[in-house]
Motif scaffolding. Structure first.
Motif, mmCIF file in Angstrom:
data_model
loop_
_atom_site.group_PDB
_atom_site.id
_atom_site.type_symbol
_atom_site.label_atom_id
_atom_site.label_comp_id
_atom_site.label_asym_id
_atom_site.label_seq_id
_atom_site.Cartn_x
_atom_site.Cartn_y
_atom_site.Cartn_z
ATOM 1 N N ASP A 13 0.831 -1.207 0.000
ATOM 2 C CA ASP A 13 0.000 0.000 0.000
ATOM 3 C C ASP A 13 0.867 1.259 0.000
ATOM 4 O O ASP A 13 0.568 2.228 -0.710
ATOM 5 C CB ASP A 13 -0.925 -0.006 1.216
ATOM 6 N N MET A 14 1.943 1.258 0.763
ATOM 7 C CA MET A 14 2.829 2.420 0.797
ATOM 8 C C MET A 14 3.542 2.600 -0.531
ATOM 9 O O MET A 14 3.743 3.717 -1.007
ATOM 10 C CB MET A 14 3.838 2.282 1.936
ATOM 11 N N PHE A 15 3.952 1.506 -1.156
ATOM 12 C CA PHE A 15 4.573 1.560 -2.472
ATOM 13 C C PHE A 15 3.617 2.219 -3.459
ATOM 14 O O PHE A 15 4.008 3.106 -4.228
ATOM 15 C CB PHE A 15 4.927 0.134 -2.924
ATOM 16 N N PHE A 16 2.364 1.775 -3.443
ATOM 17 C CA PHE A 16 1.343 2.337 -4.325
ATOM 18 C C PHE A 16 1.174 3.835 -4.080
ATOM 19 O O PHE A 16 1.114 4.640 -5.015
ATOM 20 C CB PHE A 16 0.014 1.612 -4.086
ATOM 21 N N THR A 17 1.109 4.224 -2.815
ATOM 22 C CA THR A 17 0.921 5.634 -2.465
ATOM 23 C C THR A 17 2.090 6.489 -2.936
ATOM 24 O O THR A 17 1.901 7.541 -3.557
ATOM 25 C CB THR A 17 0.746 5.786 -0.947
ATOM 26 N N ALA A 18 3.312 6.042 -2.654
ATOM 27 C CA ALA A 18 4.495 6.827 -3.009
ATOM 28 C C ALA A 18 4.656 6.979 -4.511
ATOM 29 O O ALA A 18 5.128 8.021 -4.986
ATOM 30 C CB ALA A 18 5.744 6.182 -2.410
ATOM 31 N N CYS A 19 4.253 5.973 -5.270
ATOM 32 C CA CYS A 19 4.427 6.015 -6.725
ATOM 33 C C CYS A 19 3.265 6.674 -7.463
ATOM 34 O O CYS A 19 3.486 7.416 -8.425
ATOM 35 C CB CYS A 19 4.609 4.599 -7.261
ATOM 36 N N TYR A 20 2.039 6.420 -7.026
ATOM 37 C CA TYR A 20 0.886 6.828 -7.813
ATOM 38 C C TYR A 20 0.015 7.906 -7.168
ATOM 39 O O TYR A 20 -0.510 8.773 -7.854
ATOM 40 C CB TYR A 20 0.011 5.603 -8.125
ATOM 41 N N ASN A 21 -0.150 7.834 -5.859
ATOM 42 C CA ASN A 21 -1.049 8.789 -5.199
ATOM 43 C C ASN A 21 -0.217 9.917 -4.576
ATOM 44 O O ASN A 21 -0.027 9.982 -3.358
ATOM 45 C CB ASN A 21 -1.899 8.085 -4.137
ATOM 46 N N ILE A 22 0.257 10.802 -5.428
ATOM 47 C CA ILE A 22 1.188 11.856 -5.017
ATOM 48 C C ILE A 22 0.600 12.745 -3.925
ATOM 49 O O ILE A 22 1.288 13.122 -2.963
ATOM 50 C CB ILE A 22 1.595 12.709 -6.235
ATOM 51 N N ASP A 23 -0.662 13.098 -4.042
ATOM 52 C CA ASP A 23 -1.281 13.975 -3.040
ATOM 53 C C ASP A 23 -1.300 13.316 -1.664
ATOM 54 O O ASP A 23 -1.011 13.958 -0.646
ATOM 55 C CB ASP A 23 -2.710 14.341 -3.463
ATOM 56 N N LYS A 24 -1.641 12.040 -1.625
ATOM 57 C CA LYS A 24 -1.681 11.326 -0.356
ATOM 58 C C LYS A 24 -0.279 11.193 0.228
ATOM 59 O O LYS A 24 -0.087 11.344 1.443
ATOM 60 C CB LYS A 24 -2.307 9.939 -0.550
ATOM 61 N N PHE A 25 0.712 10.925 -0.618
ATOM 62 C CA PHE A 25 2.075 10.792 -0.126
ATOM 63 C C PHE A 25 2.597 12.135 0.382
ATOM 64 O O PHE A 25 3.303 12.199 1.394
ATOM 65 C CB PHE A 25 2.993 10.249 -1.218
ATOM 66 N N ARG A 26 2.231 13.213 -0.298
ATOM 67 C CA ARG A 26 2.644 14.541 0.157
ATOM 68 C C ARG A 26 2.049 14.832 1.540
ATOM 69 O O ARG A 26 2.739 15.387 2.414
ATOM 70 C CB ARG A 26 2.203 15.598 -0.857
ATOM 71 N N ASN A 27 0.793 14.466 1.749
ATOM 72 C CA ASN A 27 0.175 14.639 3.069
ATOM 73 C C ASN A 27 0.895 13.803 4.120
ATOM 74 O O ASN A 27 1.076 14.245 5.264
ATOM 75 C CB ASN A 27 -1.299 14.254 3.014
ATOM 76 N N PHE A 28 1.311 12.605 3.743
ATOM 77 C CA PHE A 28 2.047 11.738 4.664
ATOM 78 C C PHE A 28 3.348 12.402 5.106
ATOM 79 O O PHE A 28 3.717 12.363 6.281
ATOM 80 C CB PHE A 28 2.330 10.394 3.978
ATOM 81 N N VAL A 29 4.043 13.025 4.175
ATOM 82 C CA VAL A 29 5.326 13.658 4.495
ATOM 83 C C VAL A 29 5.141 14.905 5.347
ATOM 84 O O VAL A 29 5.832 15.101 6.351
ATOM 85 C CB VAL A 29 6.095 14.002 3.201
ATOM 86 N N PHE A 30 4.170 15.754 4.976
ATOM 87 C CA PHE A 30 4.049 17.058 5.614
ATOM 88 C C PHE A 30 3.063 17.115 6.785
ATOM 89 O O PHE A 30 3.142 18.027 7.602
ATOM 90 C CB PHE A 30 3.657 18.118 4.577
ATOM 91 N N GLN A 31 2.150 16.170 6.872
ATOM 92 C CA GLN A 31 1.126 16.265 7.901
ATOM 93 C C GLN A 31 1.223 15.166 8.960
ATOM 94 O O GLN A 31 0.382 15.089 9.853
ATOM 95 C CB GLN A 31 -0.256 16.268 7.257
#
Length: 280
Positions: A195-213
């Protein structure tokens, strides 16, 4: 799905003529060919992470909305990492959601496979004659009449004309991850990492929220210049996501844990080991 892909690869490696950038082929697609738009349906179009970035920006929607509305994620027990397909319309011809009578409505941001067609790119692994070298080949399908047009390209000319270089440059970073020794030696991602692989590669908005929020930036040493770049730039965010995958999944030194966090963790582990020894 994976078995079909492997069979196709095997056929290409054995039967298709191998081209380089100087090789010539005849092809031209335009509204007057009788098959116009016929190739834009009932076809498996695998999307790269960069394809998702370009398409979701073109449509003015979030990466999450794009993924839920326009993609499928095939999965079976042989799947090593997440891949996504463009979801065709639910009609008789299973047409692409972005095709109209006038042609492609997202032409400037069309995916890599659409730009490459009718060319393909293969990467043989164990051919003793050509080793690891990639080669191009022509997909000359019966339905496509563009091959009958009297218009010659070299492979290099086609790549330049179709704006493929930018896609390929960023695509190489993704390819390096998918060919990592972890996968080549049979490594499998557990569901949470998948799931994290999918998020980091494809769901850029969700991954950005993970990094910053989340507490991410409190734990990891990310310099301010990098933070400024990834905050608004999807391509830079994607590249950072690849760094995160290499760190979190492959154990590579691509992201550094903050020294105080590392020290605290080491102390915690030492205390646990001490308690364990005391109890025994």
């Amino acid at each position: 799905m994976s078995q079909e892909i492997e069979r196709l690869k095997e056929t290409i490696l054995k039967e298709y003529p191998r081209l380089n950038e100087e090789s010539e082929f005849c092809f031209k697609c335009h509204k007057d060919v009788p098959c116009f738009n016929a190739c834009c349906g009932d076809v498996n179009i695998f999307l790269t992470p960069y394809d998702v970035i370009r398409l979701r920006k073109r449509l003015g929607i979030t990466s999450g909305d794009f993924l839920s509305k326009y993609t499928l994620s095939p999965f079976d027990e042989s799947t090593k990492y997440p891949v996504i397909l463009l979801k065709m319309e639910d009609n008789e011809k299973k047409t692409c959601p972005f095709v109209s009578d006038e042609g492609c409505t997202v032409y400037e941001d069309r995916p890599w496979p659409c730009r490459m067609y009718p060319l393909g790119l293969a990467s043989p692994k164990d051919d003793p004659q050509i080793g690891q070298n990639e080669f191009y080949f022509v997909l000359n399908e019966d339905v496509c009449k563009g091959h009958q047009e009297d218009h010659k390209y070299t492979v290099g000319e086609w790549i330049k004309d179709q704006g493929i270089a930018e896609y390929s440059e960023i695509g190489e970073l993704f390819k390096d991850i998918t060919l990592n020794d972890f996968f080549q030696k049979g490594g499998q991602l557990e569901p949470q990492k998948m799931d994290m692989f999918f998020t980091a590669c494809y769901n850029i908005d969700k991954f950005r929220n993970f990094v910053f929020q989340s507490s991410f930036l409190k734990k990891f040493d990310v310099d301010q210049a990098t933070q400024d770049k990834i905050k608004d730039d999807d391509v830079e965010m994607l590249k950072f996501g690849y760094r995160w995958i290499r760190f979190a999944f492959f154990g590579e030194d691509t992201i550094r844990i903050k020294s105080d966090v590392r020290t605290a963790k080491q102390k915690e582990l030492a205390e646990k080991e001490k308690d364990k020894n005391s109890s025994s």
